[in-house]
Design an enzyme around this catalytic site. Structure first.
Site, PDB file in Angstrom:
ATOM      1  N   VAL A 333       0.574  -1.206  -0.252  1.00  0.00           N
ATOM      2  CA  VAL A 333       0.318   0.118   0.128  1.00  0.00           C
ATOM      3  C   VAL A 333       0.819   1.342   0.278  1.00  0.00           C
ATOM      4  O   VAL A 333       2.293   0.953   0.037  1.00  0.00           O
ATOM      5  CB  VAL A 333      -1.300   0.225   1.590  1.00  0.00           C
ATOM      6  CG1 VAL A 333      -2.332  -0.963   0.745  1.00  0.00           C
ATOM      7  CG2 VAL A 333      -0.415  -0.728   2.354  1.00  0.00           C
ATOM      8  N   GLU A 334      -0.026   2.127  -0.420  1.00  0.00           N
ATOM      9  CA  GLU A 334       0.968   3.621  -0.686  1.00  0.00           C
ATOM     10  C   GLU A 334       1.531   3.950   0.336  1.00  0.00           C
ATOM     11  O   GLU A 334       2.556   4.918   0.468  1.00  0.00           O
ATOM     12  CB  GLU A 334       0.362   4.839  -1.331  1.00  0.00           C
ATOM     13  CG  GLU A 334      -1.019   5.236  -1.123  1.00  0.00           C
ATOM     14  CD  GLU A 334      -2.120   4.170  -1.220  1.00  0.00           C
ATOM     15  OE1 GLU A 334      -3.185   4.546  -1.344  1.00  0.00           O
ATOM     16  OE2 GLU A 334      -1.530   3.351  -1.763  1.00  0.00           O
ATOM     17  N   ALA A 335       1.174   3.841   1.654  1.00  0.00           N
ATOM     18  CA  ALA A 335       0.959   4.149   3.394  1.00  0.00           C
ATOM     19  C   ALA A 335       2.434   3.766   3.523  1.00  0.00           C
ATOM     20  O   ALA A 335       3.279   3.774   4.740  1.00  0.00           O
ATOM     21  CB  ALA A 335       0.578   4.168   4.105  1.00  0.00           C
ATOM     22  N   GLY A 336       3.200   3.016   3.097  1.00  0.00           N
ATOM     23  CA  GLY A 336       4.461   1.932   3.231  1.00  0.00           C
ATOM     24  C   GLY A 336       4.579   0.759   3.361  1.00  0.00           C
ATOM     25  O   GLY A 336       5.891  -0.156   2.957  1.00  0.00           O
TER      26      GLY A 336
END
Length: 529
Positions: A333-336
């Site tokens: 996910v783009e949050a890491g």
């Protein structure tokens, strides 16, 4: 400890017209005590006024009422009083009150791709003029369209992005800013002011924000859960050095320092501190959402690195788990977080038992470089050119989040979601292996022209991406001539249930197929075999 101050003293250092870097990501990492303290100060004194806020996915819970959490009393919504904020530069307004203020032209609104914004913050920290990238070309971020200025107040203030040509290729330069103050949070501060984020589920851009503020001669204010003795925090765990920090506030109210807005306790499996024993997820019931997720899961290939959006896209992972093929792909996910079990609802994008957690700026740079093989994303509007809008609808200019970074740079893109929308819920059933539509949503999603281009079909064609659009009743593919209908669900009437529910006439494949019959039966589809 000289840097430890009261909340009242800390927020007193925020002055009129300052540019503020704000940490946090949606329901995670919000410096709630600092935001509440600033809101109280403004109510009591009328200051500070006209702040310009720079934030990624703004702290907020997506809600528009005081239930089930505290609605407009959460995250950046706390600063919603007229006059306190003059403008924002954000990736996504999960603080819904701020999204409405942008749409109503009460504050200047700039919404940027998440990766572009966070890299711009990093560029500001390094004294560079901005972040150069192709992300955002041919979308509303392009100066030939809106240039990220999504309302009249922003357009009057001037552009924040510039179109450049280098060696015959087009790029966008997202211009650096000069911040005056930062509001961030950590888990622990030691007696020298060193900051640990040990209990944070995500690694945000706080270090870049702090450096940008510090290098611009500004003030860094950090809220923490606890003060610990000098030398207690191992060097590898010091995320922000004490010399970068001006003031520290120890939180008094536990509600102002939750790991996530919807959790009362610390969950170490979200931070990678421990691995919990988990079983398979509960299978979804056979309904339109599962039909969409099942059709998406059929596209999974061994070894692929995959990204999933929130909502219906996340159902692809659930189906993959049910079918016993979840381990053939790597999720991110783009949050890491990479690997593990992506949380749903307001716990998204936290991930239980992740393999690793990257800083958000770093994972988005990996995405921009082409790391992802496949992604499943939602869509609010789709038009005849294959353009998609997720950033401006329902009376709110919310922003794209990481959507543009992901959708523009992934090899195979699948936009998944219900065929119609609206407050009136459709009545759709699955009977005898066929789809039966008894009533439909009251809003059309397949429109002649989207309100705002968050994904450019034209750019996708030029860059050679494979793009499909999956709903419970139809599958479309993007072609150079526009959207082409390639599959329909069993039991569906082509004209009544599809063409008459669109504001344009798509191309229809000469090899139009009926969707795989296994999708519409209760038993497993047998994808593992």
């Amino acid at each position: 400890m000289s840097k430890l101050v009261t909340l009242e003293e800390a927020v007193s250092h925020v002055k009129d017209d300052m540019t503020m870097m704000l940490g946090g990501f949606s329901t995670y990492g919000s410096p709630e005590a600092l935001l509440e303290g600033l809101a109280v100060r403004y109510k009591d004194t009328g200051h500070p006024k006209n702040l310009f806020i720079v934030s990624g996915i703004t702290p907020g819970d997506k809600s528009e009422s005081h239930e089930p959490l505290k609605g407009y009393s959460i995250g950046l919504n706390r600063l919603r009083a007229d006059g306190l904020i003059g403008g924002v530069m954000i990736a996504l307004a999960d603080a819904r009150a701020i999204g409405y203020k942008i749409q109503e032209n009460k504050i200047a609104g700039y919404t940027l791709p998440m990766g572009a914004l966070l890299n711009m913050v990093r560029a500001s920290a390094g004294g560079a003029p901005g972040h150069l990238t192709k992300v955002g070309l041919r979308t509303y971020c392009d100066p030939r369209q809106e240039g990220c200025a999504v309302n009249e107040m922003a357009r009057k203030k001037g552009p924040v992005v510039k179109l450049l040509e280098i060696d015959g290729e087009e790029y966008l330069l997202y211009k650096s800013v000069k911040p005056d103050v930062a509001f961030i949070r950590g888990t622990y501060a030691d007696e020298d002011g060193n900051i640990s984020i040990a209990h944070e589920a995500l690694i945000g851009a706080e270090l870049d924000m702090v450096t940008a503020v510090r290098n611009n001669g500004g003030i860094v204010i950090v809220q923490v859960k606890e003060i610990v003795r000098r030398g207690t925090i191992p060097a590898r765990d010091v995320r922000i050095h004490g010399s970068f920090v001006d003031y520290i506030v120890k939180v008094q109210n536990p509600d102002h320092h939750r790991q996530c807005f919807i959790t009362d306790t610390h969950r170490p499996e979200l931070t990678g501190e421990i691995k919990t024993v988990t079983g398979s997820s509960v299978p979804m019931k056979l309904d339109p959402r599962k039909i969409i997720a099942r059709r998406g899961a059929m596209e999974l290939t061994p070894g692929a690195i995959m990204n999933l959006g929130v909502g219906i896209p996340a159902g692809v992972s659930n189906v993959a788990d049910e079918e016993g093929i979840a381990d053939i792909v790597t999720t991110s996910v783009e949050a890491g977080p990479v690997g593990g079990i992506i949380q749903t609802g307001l716990a998204f994008p936290g991930t239980a038992n992740p393999d690793t957690i990257y800083p958000q700026t770093d994972i988005l740079n990996m995405y921009d470089g082409g790391l992802l093989d496949i992604t499943f994303l939602g869509a609010a509007e789709i038009d005849e050119k294959g353009n998609v809008n997720v950033s401006k609808f329902a009376g709110r200019s919310g922003g794209p989040g990481g959507f543009i970074d992901i959708s523009q740079n992934t090899k195979k893109v699948f936009f998944v979601g219900a065929f119609t929308a609206g407050k009136v819920k459709p009545e759709i059933t699955i009977e005898d292996g066929a789809l039966r539509i008894k009533s439909d949503g009251n809003e059309i999603k397949y429109v002649k022209e989207v309100q705002q281009i968050t994904f450019s079909g034209e750019y996708a064609i030029s860059s050679g991406q494979e793009v499909s659009y999956i709903s419970e009743r139809a599958v479309f593919k993007l072609t150079p001539e526009g959207l082409m209908l390639t599959e329909i669900a069993p039991g569906i009437d082509l004209h009544k249930d599809i063409l008459e529910k669109m504001n344009f006439t798509p191309l229809v494949s000469p090899d139009l197929k009926v969707m795989d019959a296994r999708i519409f039966r209760d038993e497993l589809m047998g994808l593992k075999e």
